[in-house]
Design a protein around this motif. Structure first.
Motif, mmCIF file in Angstrom:
data_model
loop_
_atom_site.group_PDB
_atom_site.id
_atom_site.type_symbol
_atom_site.label_atom_id
_atom_site.label_comp_id
_atom_site.label_asym_id
_atom_site.label_seq_id
_atom_site.Cartn_x
_atom_site.Cartn_y
_atom_site.Cartn_z
ATOM 1 N N MET A 192 0.828 -1.204 0.000
ATOM 2 C CA MET A 192 0.000 0.000 0.000
ATOM 3 C C MET A 192 0.866 1.259 0.000
ATOM 4 O O MET A 192 0.595 2.229 -0.731
ATOM 5 C CB MET A 192 -0.899 -0.018 1.239
ATOM 6 C CG MET A 192 -1.823 1.175 1.363
ATOM 7 S SD MET A 192 -2.893 1.011 2.813
ATOM 8 C CE MET A 192 -1.658 0.871 4.116
ATOM 9 N N THR A 193 1.950 1.246 0.782
ATOM 10 C CA THR A 193 2.834 2.410 0.855
ATOM 11 C C THR A 193 3.575 2.615 -0.458
ATOM 12 O O THR A 193 3.839 3.756 -0.871
ATOM 13 C CB THR A 193 3.836 2.233 2.012
ATOM 14 O OG1 THR A 193 3.126 1.954 3.227
ATOM 15 C CG2 THR A 193 4.665 3.498 2.209
ATOM 16 N N GLY B 180 3.071 9.672 -5.389
ATOM 17 C CA GLY B 180 3.577 10.923 -4.842
ATOM 18 C C GLY B 180 2.945 11.313 -3.537
ATOM 19 O O GLY B 180 3.113 12.453 -3.088
ATOM 20 N N ARG B 181 2.252 10.414 -2.874
ATOM 21 C CA ARG B 181 1.590 10.727 -1.605
ATOM 22 C C ARG B 181 2.344 10.192 -0.387
ATOM 23 O O ARG B 181 1.877 10.300 0.734
ATOM 24 C CB ARG B 181 0.167 10.146 -1.617
ATOM 25 C CG ARG B 181 -0.734 10.835 -2.631
ATOM 26 C CD ARG B 181 -2.184 10.398 -2.544
ATOM 27 N NE ARG B 181 -2.366 9.026 -2.978
ATOM 28 C CZ ARG B 181 -2.643 8.004 -2.179
ATOM 29 N NH1 ARG B 181 -2.756 8.223 -0.880
ATOM 30 N NH2 ARG B 181 -2.809 6.791 -2.668
ATOM 31 N N ALA B 182 3.526 9.586 -0.603
ATOM 32 C CA ALA B 182 4.363 9.104 0.499
ATOM 33 C C ALA B 182 5.816 9.367 0.155
ATOM 34 O O ALA B 182 6.222 9.312 -1.009
ATOM 35 C CB ALA B 182 4.140 7.613 0.731
ATOM 36 N N THR B 183 6.587 9.688 1.168
ATOM 37 C CA THR B 183 8.005 9.992 0.962
ATOM 38 C C THR B 183 8.831 8.712 0.991
ATOM 39 O O THR B 183 8.390 7.647 1.451
ATOM 40 C CB THR B 183 8.510 10.941 2.061
ATOM 41 O OG1 THR B 183 8.412 10.279 3.326
ATOM 42 C CG2 THR B 183 7.688 12.233 2.073
ATOM 43 N N LEU B 184 10.080 8.831 0.516
ATOM 44 C CA LEU B 184 10.981 7.680 0.502
ATOM 45 C C LEU B 184 11.323 7.201 1.914
ATOM 46 O O LEU B 184 11.376 5.978 2.151
ATOM 47 C CB LEU B 184 12.259 8.037 -0.269
ATOM 48 C CG LEU B 184 13.299 6.910 -0.393
ATOM 49 C CD1 LEU B 184 12.695 5.708 -1.119
ATOM 50 C CD2 LEU B 184 14.548 7.416 -1.128
ATOM 51 N N PRO B 185 11.586 8.100 2.889
ATOM 52 C CA PRO B 185 11.837 7.610 4.253
ATOM 53 C C PRO B 185 10.672 6.781 4.811
ATOM 54 O O PRO B 185 10.886 5.801 5.530
ATOM 55 C CB PRO B 185 12.035 8.899 5.055
ATOM 56 C CG PRO B 185 12.558 9.880 4.064
ATOM 57 C CD PRO B 185 11.823 9.556 2.786
ATOM 58 N N VAL B 186 9.448 7.185 4.485
ATOM 59 C CA VAL B 186 8.296 6.423 4.952
ATOM 60 C C VAL B 186 8.293 5.034 4.314
ATOM 61 O O VAL B 186 8.063 4.021 4.978
ATOM 62 C CB VAL B 186 6.987 7.167 4.646
ATOM 63 C CG1 VAL B 186 5.778 6.264 4.946
ATOM 64 C CG2 VAL B 186 6.901 8.435 5.460
ATOM 65 N N LEU B 187 8.584 4.987 3.019
ATOM 66 C CA LEU B 187 8.627 3.698 2.325
ATOM 67 C C LEU B 187 9.727 2.807 2.899
ATOM 68 O O LEU B 187 9.513 1.604 3.121
ATOM 69 C CB LEU B 187 8.852 3.922 0.828
ATOM 70 C CG LEU B 187 8.956 2.643 -0.025
ATOM 71 C CD1 LEU B 187 7.659 1.839 0.058
ATOM 72 C CD2 LEU B 187 9.273 2.999 -1.477
#
Length: 443
Positions: A184-185, A192-199
């Protein structure tokens, strides 16, 4: 083609034999204990030691029957012994101080006959028979203690397997959940709704979840191998274990009986040891008494200067019956010291009995308190994990809709994992506390 057909047939037969040899065990706690009692090699050794003690008791009892044995000997006298006798006994004209040598045997002598001996009164032998009987009883009590320990160990390993299996299942569910979060992430990141650190954070959590699953699988494998060894199997044997009930269903099967219904095995053993010491003390005291025995012999002796055993005229009958009385004298010095030691040993056993009673009551009270405590603790942990699971579901839904941050979601995951671990730990401790109460009631 023939070689290929043969190899195919060989592989198929090997697989079939391997499958046929696989042992499938569908275990309940009672079934696991039954198999262990029948199949555990260490426990079987203990049972064989009991059999040895019983045979020793029978052997000691056989010493009370008359001892009968036959003997035969043949002797060639290379130098015939002689003894001086007054010559006047054979020659009236000989002087009063004159001596002559008289040979009192022949070149060949032989003896054949049957000997018999029976102790009419032998206090040492009577004491040995009684001691062997008590030692046999002590071995049987040791066997029951070993059985009690084996039942506890099997129960502990059985519950450890159930808890480990539940950990594997939960870790598997967690891994699937983490996979869905990563999926999902990843979609959110691509949109474009999640940043790379979050992923990266969710991928890191997924890797940790996989590690937890592998660790749980390893713990379950080790627990299963320990249970197999207790059941009498090798960890390499093709044995497939399944459990008849789920972890939560086992609570109703762990009820223990009250301590009043069982005689303490350790106390029984100490009482038997006290009785043995009393018998040994009486035997030592009776050692001052004489031994009265009845002995007999019936046979024949051969005398001749030539080797003619079948010459009937040279065989002479020989038979007797006697009563022997053996009175101990110097042995009494050592026996006095032995009596002093046995009296001290009786005092030690008396104190050990008093100590064991106190220890057993303490163990029972402690185990009963543990059961009460962990029953309440388990109820609380069960409520906690239910609430944590509900919070995690809400957090997952909110995260999927983008209403909370990933950090908030993982706070819910961490709380659930922590409560899950506490729940399983409290459940295992409850199981073990009930096993400990059962064991303390018997020991």
């Amino acid at each position: 083609m023939k070689i290929a057909s043969f190899l195919s047939f060989f592989l198929i037969m090997s697989a079939f034999i391997s499958f046929a040899q696989e042992v499938k065990l569908e275990l309940s706690l009672e079934e696991a204990r039954r198999i262990a009692v029948e199949n555990n090699p260490d426990f079987n050794i203990n049972a064989l030691e009991v059999d040895i003690a019983k045979e020793t008791q029978k052997q000691a009892a056989l010493k009370r029957i008359p001892q009968i044995y036959g003997d035969f000997n043949l002797q060639q006298n290379l130098i015939i012994p002689s003894t001086p006798v007054p010559a006047k006994a054979f020659d009236p004209n000989a002087g009063d101080d004159e001596l002559m040598l008289l040979r009192f045997t022949t070149k060949w002598t032989s003896n054949i006959g049957v000997n018999a001996s029976y102790d009419l009164f032998n206090p040492s032998l009577q004491g040995a028979v009684k001691e062997a009987a008590i030692e046999s009883e002590i071995k049987e009590t040791d066997h029951l203690l070993a059985k009690n320990q084996l039942l506890f160990d099997v129960g502990d390993a059985y519950y450890a397997c159930l808890v480990a299996l539940e950990q594997v299942r939960l870790a598997e569910v967690d891994s699937l959940s983490k996979f869905k979060v990563v999926e999902m992430t990843q979609k959110q990141f691509d949109a474009g709704r999640a940043t790379l650190p979050v992923l990266n954070e969710v991928k890191l959590a997924q890797n940790n979840s996989r590690s937890n699953f592998q660790e749980a699988s390893k713990i379950f494998k080790n627990s299963k191998e320990k249970l197999l060894v207790l059941l009498g199997y090798s960890p390499t044997d093709p044995v497939k274990i399944s459990f008849q009930k789920e972890l939560g269903e086992m609570l109703s099967d762990t009820e223990t009986s009250s301590s009043e219904e069982h005689l303490s095995l350790n106390l029984r053993k100490l009482q038997q040891q006290s009785k043995l010491a009393e018998i040994q003390l009486n035997t030592a005291k009776n050692g001052f008494l004489p031994t009265l025995s009845l002995n007999g012999y019936y046979g024949s002796r051969f005398y001749d200067n030539s080797f003619q055993l079948f010459k009937g005229g040279n065989w002479f009958g020989n038979s007797f019956i006697n009563i022997g009385l053996r009175v101990p004298i110097t042995e009494g010095i050592d026996r006095i010291k032995k009596i002093s030691q046995l009296k001290i040993q009786q005092q030690i056993i008396a104190e050990s009995i008093r100590s064991q009673r106190n220890k057993q009551q303490l163990d029972i009270n402690t185990a009963r308190d543990d059961v009460d405590y962990y029953e309440q603790e388990f109820k609380r942990k069960k409520e906690n994990i239910a609430m944590a699971e509900e919070n995690l579901k809400l957090a997952t839904q909110q995260y999927e809709k983008g209403r909370i941050l990933i950090s908030d979601y993982y706070n819910g995951v961490y709380t659930f994992q922590k409560e899950r671990t506490a729940y399983l730990e409290s459940l295992y401790k409850l199981f073990v506390s009930k096993l400990s109460l059962e064991k303390a009631s018997m020991d």
